[in-house]
Design a protein around this motif. Sequence first.
Motif, PDB file in Angstrom:
ATOM      1  N   CYS A  92      -4.468   0.454   6.768  1.00  0.00           N
ATOM      2  CA  CYS A  92      -4.875   1.868   6.893  1.00  0.00           C
ATOM      3  C   CYS A  92      -6.323   2.109   6.460  1.00  0.00           C
ATOM      4  O   CYS A  92      -6.814   3.237   6.569  1.00  0.00           O
ATOM      5  CB  CYS A  92      -3.909   2.775   6.121  1.00  0.00           C
ATOM      6  SG  CYS A  92      -4.075   2.679   4.336  1.00  0.00           S
ATOM      7  N   CYS A 126       0.882  -1.166   0.000  1.00  0.00           N
ATOM      8  CA  CYS A 126       0.000   0.000   0.000  1.00  0.00           C
ATOM      9  C   CYS A 126       0.922   1.219   0.000  1.00  0.00           C
ATOM     10  O   CYS A 126       1.797   1.338   0.852  1.00  0.00           O
ATOM     11  CB  CYS A 126      -0.883  -0.015   1.249  1.00  0.00           C
ATOM     12  SG  CYS A 126      -1.674   1.576   1.576  1.00  0.00           S
ATOM     13  N   CYS A 138      -7.404  -1.364   2.299  1.00  0.00           N
ATOM     14  CA  CYS A 138      -6.150  -1.788   2.910  1.00  0.00           C
ATOM     15  C   CYS A 138      -6.445  -2.278   4.330  1.00  0.00           C
ATOM     16  O   CYS A 138      -7.149  -1.615   5.090  1.00  0.00           O
ATOM     17  CB  CYS A 138      -5.179  -0.615   2.942  1.00  0.00           C
ATOM     18  SG  CYS A 138      -3.672  -0.951   3.874  1.00  0.00           S
ATOM     19  N   CYS A 150       0.392   3.526   3.493  1.00  0.00           N
ATOM     20  CA  CYS A 150       0.874   3.064   4.807  1.00  0.00           C
ATOM     21  C   CYS A 150       2.065   2.114   4.684  1.00  0.00           C
ATOM     22  O   CYS A 150       2.660   1.735   5.693  1.00  0.00           O
ATOM     23  CB  CYS A 150      -0.264   2.427   5.599  1.00  0.00           C
ATOM     24  SG  CYS A 150      -0.747   0.800   4.982  1.00  0.00           S
TER      25      CYS A 150
HETATM   26 ZN   LIG Z   1      -2.603   1.128   3.604  1.00  0.00          ZN
END
Ligand SMILES: [Zn+2]
Length: 251
Positions: free
Chosen positions: A240, A213, A237, A216
């Motif tokens: 996050c 991701c 995700c 994050c």
């Molecule tokens: Zn993330």
Amino acid sequence: MYPRQQADVEETRMSEQLALLYELQLTDTGVTERKRALAGLDKGTAARAELGAAEERLAAAEKKLQDDTSALKDKELRLSSTEHERREKHSQAYGGTIADPKRLAALEQKIEELHRLAAKVEEEAFALMDLVEQETAGVATVKDEVARIRERAEDVEEHYRMDKARLEGEIAELGVKREELVGRIPAPLLAIYDQLRTKLGGTAVAAVDNYLCKVCHNSVPRDVVVRIPKAETPIRCESCHRILWVPEGEE
Ligand SMILES: [Zn+2]
């Protein structure tokens, strides 16, 4: 229609929606960044204040010079009238018209007094002349300083005007782009997007790059990456909670 083709249509639809959503995210981030830049622009307030202070210094220096110049003029007048009077008394005393020794002595004393007075006034006039000369040079220096500070203040203000106009123009362009994107994204997806933006500091969509991701930096499993473009509802995700988007060619 074969099931295979149906799946392709669905996949296209979700991946297209996510691509539009990601573009919307970039647009909104762009607006936020420009608004922050606008708020942080130097309007030239400090430079103007500095100019104001320098102008006050100049006004004070000019006033002092003016006062001392007129004081010098007064001294010069006083000196010339004192000397005029001394010459008159001198002619009276030695013109041969005064026979009385007492009157002559008094006159000579007066001449001596005028002589001393003239010397004193002359000394004061010289001191004032020096002062006026120094102050004239001082005024010229402060004038240069004021001109320099004014130029700098105007420069800062011009940059402010230019930067402000550019940023406002870009914000307006991004606004048009946003309208266009919003018109192409389904309302329920937009609602989730807006909610997430509010909750997650302005960023609701995260791109996936090399199974990570990009917001994050936590890993996104390979099977999830494969499912993202064809899922019925957006996949988020795990770490996050942002909506994940896989750029074309990523997987
Ligand atoms: Zn993330």
